[in-house]
Scaffold this active site. Sequence first.
Site, PDB file in Angstrom:
ATOM      1  N   SER A  15       0.829  -1.211   0.000  1.00 53.61           N
ATOM      2  CA  SER A  15       0.000   0.000   0.000  1.00 53.61           C
ATOM      3  C   SER A  15       0.864   1.261   0.000  1.00 53.61           C
ATOM      4  O   SER A  15       0.376   2.346  -0.318  1.00 53.61           O
ATOM      5  CB  SER A  15      -0.929   0.005   1.227  1.00 53.61           C
ATOM      6  OG  SER A  15      -0.216  -0.341   2.394  1.00 53.61           O
ATOM      7  N   ARG A  16       2.150   1.101   0.368  1.00 52.26           N
ATOM      8  CA  ARG A  16       3.040   2.271   0.466  1.00 52.26           C
ATOM      9  C   ARG A  16       4.460   1.846   0.098  1.00 52.26           C
ATOM     10  O   ARG A  16       4.767   0.658  -0.005  1.00 52.26           O
ATOM     11  CB  ARG A  16       3.077   2.819   1.899  1.00 52.26           C
ATOM     12  CG  ARG A  16       1.777   3.347   2.397  1.00 52.26           C
ATOM     13  CD  ARG A  16       1.945   3.953   3.779  1.00 52.26           C
ATOM     14  NE  ARG A  16       1.991   2.949   4.835  1.00 52.26           N
ATOM     15  CZ  ARG A  16       3.014   2.790   5.666  1.00 52.26           C
ATOM     16  NH1 ARG A  16       4.071   3.544   5.560  1.00 52.26           N
ATOM     17  NH2 ARG A  16       2.971   1.870   6.614  1.00 52.26           N
ATOM     18  N   GLY A  17       5.334   2.847  -0.003  1.00 54.03           N
ATOM     19  CA  GLY A  17       6.778   2.631  -0.022  1.00 54.03           C
ATOM     20  C   GLY A  17       7.291   1.691  -1.103  1.00 54.03           C
ATOM     21  O   GLY A  17       6.842   1.707  -2.260  1.00 54.03           O
ATOM     22  N   VAL A  65       0.680  -9.713   8.397  1.00 57.15           N
ATOM     23  CA  VAL A  65       1.602 -10.833   8.178  1.00 57.15           C
ATOM     24  C   VAL A  65       2.235 -11.336   9.481  1.00 57.15           C
ATOM     25  O   VAL A  65       2.970 -12.309   9.458  1.00 57.15           O
ATOM     26  CB  VAL A  65       2.694 -10.520   7.126  1.00 57.15           C
ATOM     27  CG1 VAL A  65       2.089 -10.183   5.777  1.00 57.15           C
ATOM     28  CG2 VAL A  65       3.641  -9.438   7.600  1.00 57.15           C
ATOM     29  N   ASN A  91       7.702  -8.497   1.482  1.00 54.19           N
ATOM     30  CA  ASN A  91       8.194  -7.127   1.648  1.00 54.19           C
ATOM     31  C   ASN A  91       7.743  -6.468   2.954  1.00 54.19           C
ATOM     32  O   ASN A  91       8.504  -5.727   3.570  1.00 54.19           O
ATOM     33  CB  ASN A  91       7.702  -6.291   0.451  1.00 54.19           C
ATOM     34  CG  ASN A  91       7.895  -4.810   0.655  1.00 54.19           C
ATOM     35  OD1 ASN A  91       8.996  -4.290   0.522  1.00 54.19           O
ATOM     36  ND2 ASN A  91       6.818  -4.100   1.009  1.00 54.19           N
ATOM     37  N   TYR A 154      18.659  -0.080  15.760  1.00 51.82           N
ATOM     38  CA  TYR A 154      18.151  -0.972  14.708  1.00 51.82           C
ATOM     39  C   TYR A 154      18.444  -2.442  15.007  1.00 51.82           C
ATOM     40  O   TYR A 154      18.248  -3.314  14.178  1.00 51.82           O
ATOM     41  CB  TYR A 154      18.802  -0.544  13.389  1.00 51.82           C
ATOM     42  CG  TYR A 154      18.107  -1.011  12.133  1.00 51.82           C
ATOM     43  CD1 TYR A 154      16.952  -0.378  11.673  1.00 51.82           C
ATOM     44  CD2 TYR A 154      18.616  -2.069  11.395  1.00 51.82           C
ATOM     45  CE1 TYR A 154      16.329  -0.802  10.514  1.00 51.82           C
ATOM     46  CE2 TYR A 154      17.991  -2.502  10.234  1.00 51.82           C
ATOM     47  CZ  TYR A 154      16.854  -1.860   9.793  1.00 51.82           C
ATOM     48  OH  TYR A 154      16.230  -2.276   8.639  1.00 51.82           O
ATOM     49  N   LYS A 161      16.623  -9.049   9.879  1.00 52.82           N
ATOM     50  CA  LYS A 161      17.074  -8.977   8.477  1.00 52.82           C
ATOM     51  C   LYS A 161      18.223  -9.956   8.229  1.00 52.82           C
ATOM     52  O   LYS A 161      18.321 -10.550   7.152  1.00 52.82           O
ATOM     53  CB  LYS A 161      17.496  -7.545   8.125  1.00 52.82           C
ATOM     54  CG  LYS A 161      16.346  -6.541   8.115  1.00 52.82           C
ATOM     55  CD  LYS A 161      15.243  -6.950   7.174  1.00 52.82           C
ATOM     56  CE  LYS A 161      14.185  -5.881   6.986  1.00 52.82           C
ATOM     57  NZ  LYS A 161      13.040  -6.347   6.199  1.00 52.82           N
ATOM     58  N   ASP A 191      13.839   6.884   1.768  1.00 53.44           N
ATOM     59  CA  ASP A 191      13.001   7.752   2.587  1.00 53.44           C
ATOM     60  C   ASP A 191      11.522   7.411   2.401  1.00 53.44           C
ATOM     61  O   ASP A 191      10.809   8.023   1.605  1.00 53.44           O
ATOM     62  CB  ASP A 191      13.268   9.223   2.227  1.00 53.44           C
ATOM     63  CG  ASP A 191      12.649  10.160   3.244  1.00 53.44           C
ATOM     64  OD1 ASP A 191      12.078   9.672   4.245  1.00 53.44           O
ATOM     65  OD2 ASP A 191      12.740  11.384   3.037  1.00 53.44           O
ATOM     66  N   THR A 192      11.057   6.399   3.154  1.00 53.23           N
ATOM     67  CA  THR A 192       9.642   5.991   3.122  1.00 53.23           C
ATOM     68  C   THR A 192       9.040   6.215   4.514  1.00 53.23           C
ATOM     69  O   THR A 192       9.736   6.624   5.447  1.00 53.23           O
ATOM     70  CB  THR A 192       9.519   4.487   2.792  1.00 53.23           C
ATOM     71  OG1 THR A 192      10.099   3.756   3.884  1.00 53.23           O
ATOM     72  CG2 THR A 192      10.213   4.122   1.499  1.00 53.23           C
TER      73      THR A 192
END
Length: 254
Positions: A15-17, A65, A91, A154, A161, A191-192
């Site tokens: 829906s984005r990014g 998810v 994703n 992070y 990841k 930049d999302t």
Amino acid sequence: MINLKGKTALITGASRGIGRACALRLAEAGCDIAFTYLNSPRNAREVADEVAHFGRQALAIKADVSQPSDIETTVRITGEEFGRLDVLISNAAGGGFRPVLDTTLPNFDYAMHINVRALILLAQYAAPWLEKATDRGKIITMSSMGGSRAIPLYGLIGAAKGAIESLTRHLALELGPRGINVNCICAGMVDTGALSHLPNKEDILRMRRQKSLVGDIDLKPEHVADVALFLASPLANLVQGATLVIDGGTSLHV
Ligand SMILES: NC(=O)c1ccc[n+]([C@@H]2O[C@H](COP(=O)([O-])OP(=O)(O)OC[C@H]3O[C@@H](n4cnc5c(N)ncnc54)[C@H](OP(=O)(O)O)[C@@H]3O)[C@@H](O)[C@H]2O)c1
């Protein structure tokens, strides 16, 4: 020109990014698109409209998810609607920025469930469809620099990841003989909305620009989608279990 006409892709978190950019790139190349969203129904409708503008079929599915039953339903509905699945892009992700030492058990569970468990379940449910793809099925996973490096706040997402990169190799080992390629995209900072809660976002983006080895081109979701398009195509049939870095060379030097 990459032609994916007649193929179908399922993309989580489109829906984005970056997910949205992947949906539009693949639709432009001729692919029908099933995709998930969670909290942005209006954005999802826009993505579906944009896919339709390319003359492709779009199927928007609301799914979390981090919930196994939502993943099972998503893959089942996609198969029922389109009757095939050629490309899966795992994703959707999240987790929150915080020091590892401040991590609670719910923080840990959410980051691992949405990033790591989701990939395993998606692969399990999608493999029976992907192995029937005409020109090798494709699974594309999403990592980031935190998967192999240390980035302030992070640690938890970075650990997830790292697991995704490892799972990419192990899934390639298991699914390669079944006619499926599994590869990972490791993108630099884009930049999302994902960065909206990162306190020092502007400083990090400025630093990345200074380290760029491709001039002043900012890394955009569309650049990542170009790599996804390549990995989704027969051009990548010999790329297996790889993690492709797209960051304008910023991570090459200290
Ligand atoms: N941005 C970066 O700098 C960067 C760098 C490297 C790798 N990546 C990776 O690229 C991928 C996409 O990142 P992005 O920056 O495009 O993220 P984003 O702009 O925050 O978009 C996240 C997408 O995931 C969906 N989503 C969030 N939580 C979900 C959940 N629990 N279940 C299902 N869908 C969920 C969102 O849907 P709704 O909006 O509908 O809720 C949205 O479509 C992630 O795997 C990320 O780790 C990002």
